[in-house]
Design a protein around this motif. Sequence first.
Motif, mmCIF file in Angstrom:
data_model
loop_
_atom_site.group_PDB
_atom_site.id
_atom_site.type_symbol
_atom_site.label_atom_id
_atom_site.label_comp_id
_atom_site.label_asym_id
_atom_site.label_seq_id
_atom_site.Cartn_x
_atom_site.Cartn_y
_atom_site.Cartn_z
ATOM 1 N N UNK A 407 -9.550 -39.777 -1.069
ATOM 2 C CA UNK A 407 -9.664 -38.415 -1.611
ATOM 3 C C UNK A 407 -8.656 -37.489 -0.941
ATOM 4 N N UNK A 408 -8.485 -37.638 0.367
ATOM 5 C CA UNK A 408 -7.499 -36.841 1.107
ATOM 6 C C UNK A 408 -6.094 -37.146 0.595
ATOM 7 N N UNK A 409 -5.807 -38.428 0.346
ATOM 8 C CA UNK A 409 -4.509 -38.805 -0.233
ATOM 9 C C UNK A 409 -4.290 -38.086 -1.559
ATOM 10 N N UNK A 410 -5.318 -38.084 -2.392
ATOM 11 C CA UNK A 410 -5.197 -37.471 -3.707
ATOM 12 C C UNK A 410 -4.869 -35.995 -3.621
ATOM 13 N N UNK A 411 -5.584 -35.273 -2.775
ATOM 14 C CA UNK A 411 -5.303 -33.844 -2.637
ATOM 15 C C UNK A 411 -3.862 -33.626 -2.179
ATOM 16 N N UNK A 412 -3.395 -34.490 -1.286
ATOM 17 C CA UNK A 412 -2.034 -34.347 -0.758
ATOM 18 C C UNK A 412 -0.976 -34.539 -1.839
ATOM 19 N N UNK A 413 -1.147 -35.529 -2.707
ATOM 20 C CA UNK A 413 -0.099 -35.735 -3.718
ATOM 21 C C UNK A 413 -0.128 -34.640 -4.779
ATOM 22 N N UNK A 414 -1.303 -34.035 -4.994
ATOM 23 C CA UNK A 414 -1.356 -32.899 -5.906
ATOM 24 C C UNK A 414 -0.524 -31.743 -5.392
ATOM 25 N N UNK A 415 -0.629 -31.466 -4.088
ATOM 26 C CA UNK A 415 0.158 -30.392 -3.482
ATOM 27 C C UNK A 415 1.637 -30.759 -3.458
ATOM 28 N N UNK A 416 1.952 -32.017 -3.121
ATOM 29 C CA UNK A 416 3.349 -32.455 -3.053
ATOM 30 C C UNK A 416 4.019 -32.405 -4.420
ATOM 31 N N UNK A 417 3.307 -32.836 -5.458
ATOM 32 C CA UNK A 417 3.857 -32.794 -6.810
ATOM 33 C C UNK A 417 4.139 -31.355 -7.231
ATOM 34 N N UNK A 418 3.209 -30.467 -6.939
ATOM 35 C CA UNK A 418 3.399 -29.057 -7.266
ATOM 36 C C UNK A 418 4.614 -28.488 -6.543
ATOM 37 N N UNK A 419 4.778 -28.884 -5.286
ATOM 38 C CA UNK A 419 5.910 -28.393 -4.491
ATOM 39 C C UNK A 419 7.234 -28.854 -5.077
ATOM 40 N N UNK A 420 7.286 -30.112 -5.503
ATOM 41 C CA UNK A 420 8.513 -30.635 -6.115
ATOM 42 C C UNK A 420 8.858 -29.869 -7.392
ATOM 43 N N UNK A 421 7.857 -29.594 -8.209
ATOM 44 C CA UNK A 421 8.083 -28.858 -9.459
ATOM 45 C C UNK A 421 8.508 -27.423 -9.169
ATOM 46 N N UNK A 422 7.868 -26.807 -8.199
ATOM 47 C CA UNK A 422 8.212 -25.432 -7.826
ATOM 48 C C UNK A 422 9.683 -25.298 -7.459
ATOM 49 N N UNK A 423 10.204 -26.278 -6.709
ATOM 50 C CA UNK A 423 11.585 -26.202 -6.234
ATOM 51 C C UNK A 423 12.571 -26.954 -7.138
ATOM 52 N N UNK A 424 12.060 -27.571 -8.194
ATOM 53 C CA UNK A 424 12.932 -28.269 -9.137
ATOM 54 C C UNK A 424 13.657 -29.453 -8.535
ATOM 55 N N UNK A 425 12.937 -30.209 -7.657
ATOM 56 C CA UNK A 425 13.573 -31.350 -6.999
ATOM 57 C C UNK A 425 12.828 -32.631 -7.329
ATOM 58 N N UNK A 426 13.476 -33.754 -7.073
ATOM 59 C CA UNK A 426 12.845 -35.062 -7.194
ATOM 60 C C UNK A 426 11.756 -35.172 -6.135
ATOM 61 N N UNK A 427 10.642 -35.788 -6.487
ATOM 62 C CA UNK A 427 9.529 -35.907 -5.552
ATOM 63 C C UNK A 427 9.958 -36.602 -4.268
ATOM 64 N N UNK A 428 10.969 -37.452 -4.331
ATOM 65 C CA UNK A 428 11.414 -38.178 -3.131
ATOM 66 C C UNK A 428 12.110 -37.274 -2.122
ATOM 67 N N UNK A 429 12.501 -36.081 -2.539
ATOM 68 C CA UNK A 429 13.141 -35.140 -1.618
ATOM 69 C C UNK A 429 12.131 -34.327 -0.818
ATOM 70 N N UNK A 430 10.883 -34.296 -1.268
ATOM 71 C CA UNK A 430 9.883 -33.433 -0.637
ATOM 72 C C UNK A 430 9.608 -33.806 0.822
ATOM 73 N N UNK A 431 9.452 -35.093 1.177
ATOM 74 C CA UNK A 431 9.159 -35.405 2.586
ATOM 75 C C UNK A 431 10.221 -34.917 3.561
ATOM 76 N N UNK A 432 11.445 -34.805 3.138
ATOM 77 C CA UNK A 432 12.505 -34.341 4.025
ATOM 78 C C UNK A 432 12.720 -32.830 3.955
ATOM 79 N N UNK A 433 12.706 -32.279 2.754
ATOM 80 C CA UNK A 433 13.110 -30.893 2.577
ATOM 81 C C UNK A 433 11.960 -29.885 2.569
ATOM 82 N N UNK A 434 10.793 -30.310 2.111
ATOM 83 C CA UNK A 434 9.721 -29.329 1.891
ATOM 84 C C UNK A 434 8.391 -29.748 2.520
#
Length: 771
Positions: A407-434
């Motif tokens: 469940x904790x994993x699920x909440x995390x990917x929801x936030x990460x996906x939203x962050x990627x969309x917000x910044x218009x980047x590939x999801x693979x860039x989020x761990x490094x940039x955001x």
Amino acid sequence: MKTKNEKYEVVVVGGGMAGFCAAVSSARMGRKTCLIQNRPVFGGNCSSEIGVTIHGAAAFHAYARETGIISELLIEERSQNHAEIYENGWINSVWDMVMYDMAVKEEDLTFYLNTDMRDVKMSSDNKIEAVVAYIQSAETELIIEGDIFADCTGDGIVADRAGCEWRWGSESKSEFNEIHAPEVGSKEDVMGNSIHFRCKDMGRPVPFKAPDWAVKHDNPEYFYNQGRIPKDKRGGFWWLEIGVPYNTIYDNEDIRHELTRHTLGVWDWMKNCDPKMKEETKNYAIDWIGQVPGKRENRRIMGEYFMTENDIQEKTVFRDEIGFGGWFVDLHTPGGLLARHAEASAATDGEEYNTFDEYMVKSYCGPYGFPLRSLIARDVDNLMMAGRNISCSHAALGTLRVMGTTAVMGEAIGVAASTAIKHGVNIKEVPQKYIYEVQQNLLRNGCFLPNVKNTDKKDLALKAKIIASSEDYLLGAGPESKGFHEGLAIWKDQPQYHVETLETIKGQIVGIGSDRLDSVSVCLTNTSDIEQEVEAYIRPIDSIWDYRVDANEVIASAILKVPVGEKVWIDWEVNLTKENGLPLNQYVRIDLGANNNLEWHEAGCVIPGHTAMYQIGKNKMRRYYNGNTLSFKVSPAQNCFKATNIITGESRPHSYTNVWISNRNNPLDQWLQLIWDTPQDVSLVELTFPGHLLREYHAYAPLYRDPQCPKDLEIQGFINGGWVKIAEINDNYQRQRKVKLDKSYSLSQLRIVIKTTNGDASAMIYEVRVY
């Protein structure tokens, strides 16, 4: 057949705990989200269809309950549900409806139940363009496009259809040198599927005759000596499990049938064969048998990072940490009911878990953090995953797979996906940039990260001076002390180490909040007929989960002499100050060495953040009992529950107590006040309260509301020379509340006034945020 085409920002496939939390998380971040679930209810393994109760880190670690969306759900379920939690099979429709209610209320969430994901459509740039789904009994095909997709199916269906590489079975010892890995890896090493049953007391003898096609069980050793103990006459046996030689995906229906045959055979043995169980079950009748197998292990999708058991045992600190786990490395024997032993631990200890057994010592782990990269698919550019299909080894999955963790994993990917969309980047860039943004949002949403604190620059509370109407001081507690723990019990299914004898080293955690510690006292019984001696040490520890026997440098030591007698307080002059090693705003641990003639008595209450531990291996300790406090006293009293704890950046007792507690001798109302040098524009106040952290979900009674949690409170602003109520909360029992004010107020002072609690005498708050 009807066809519908729809477009969303985030598409989640799979409505178990991982997928449900992912979808709700994404929607709460403002993303248009679609959730596809192939069953009529949410929850997956924990739904009323399957009935596996949710486990997590708090089964083994004090104050380790998962928080965020999963906490909100479980607190709501306990407040509404009349039913006792026992173990597998004891989930009713109240839980289903709590989840359904949350889903319906999320404005940005669209969901489809009874809907099978059939295929994926790929774009030319290595992304999933759409999933193709079919609504059962509605003759409707759905083509759902999305920007980011989440595979929370457990089986890894989306990733498989998209062409991702995945693993199945166990890795060999030589590949990663994991302590639980076999010498030779095998595709056969896959944990099996289970169904569950429950029985009802009819108040009179009830006969049972198994059908001819049921399996005949007549060997008591199969149960009592091979890890299949029928601990409760009501049912709920995790070991009703079958995998190998069947494939846990393709042969699921065959497994269901075989499990049904065995379940009826097990009940027949209990009712008609075994002398002990025959007597216990004579008035019981079968009430329900599940027909949807719950799954433990299938495909594991290769991600940007492959997590191994070494990461778990060594508590690797990841820069992109987005969650934590703490269940033990729980690897069931392939085959389940068809194998000689139900799990590896049963091979050496067939009847009960032995806390000191070599296998159990090496299996006890955590709490540990895990990285976002393990939840991002390597082979597709817009696919994430959460649940038992994440990027990890078979051995690591033994602890990562439980639903509190997923469940904790699920909440995390929801936030990460939203962050990627917000910044218009590939999801693979989020761990490094955001990753900082993701982590701070997770903390703000109530989640916990072991190695990350709140440093949100927008949080005005971090800039404030904090005072309170009163503060409680730590004096200690003895065997006769009383607390407010009504309705808080233990998880009954697992044997509890509840031995006061000093069989091995025991340690009591103490929060230091003053600049000196003159003396400590411990309450002991000497069961022999001569004076005894015991070694005593005090050492700082890094956190409430610092289980190292030799954690840090000893700052005080002594040989304590214990006279013959019961419950004798032994005083120890330690004379500790900053100059000789006493830390401030940190935990220390009082350790007593082994002496089988001595007992260290439990306190009659649990002091918040003050739990105990005991030695199980050469340099490994574990939680004592269920997070209980051992009897101790300190002098002078320690100011470790001070008002400033609400801005430490941690919203649970971890590296410190991190909680404000009002003086329990002072009546409510009690208040906490924030003061700024210059007026601040305030429109949102976010509060995190104590409760629902100490023990696992199973320990909480029906209709439970945690006594430590504030019930009625006011938010007041200092306006025109006086205190004015600007918001209020009534009848609260949730851990986190976000209060949007009716307008923006210019304030130099803000008060949180606790008027009533759900039972405790003190007002308590973990964190206040102001925006």
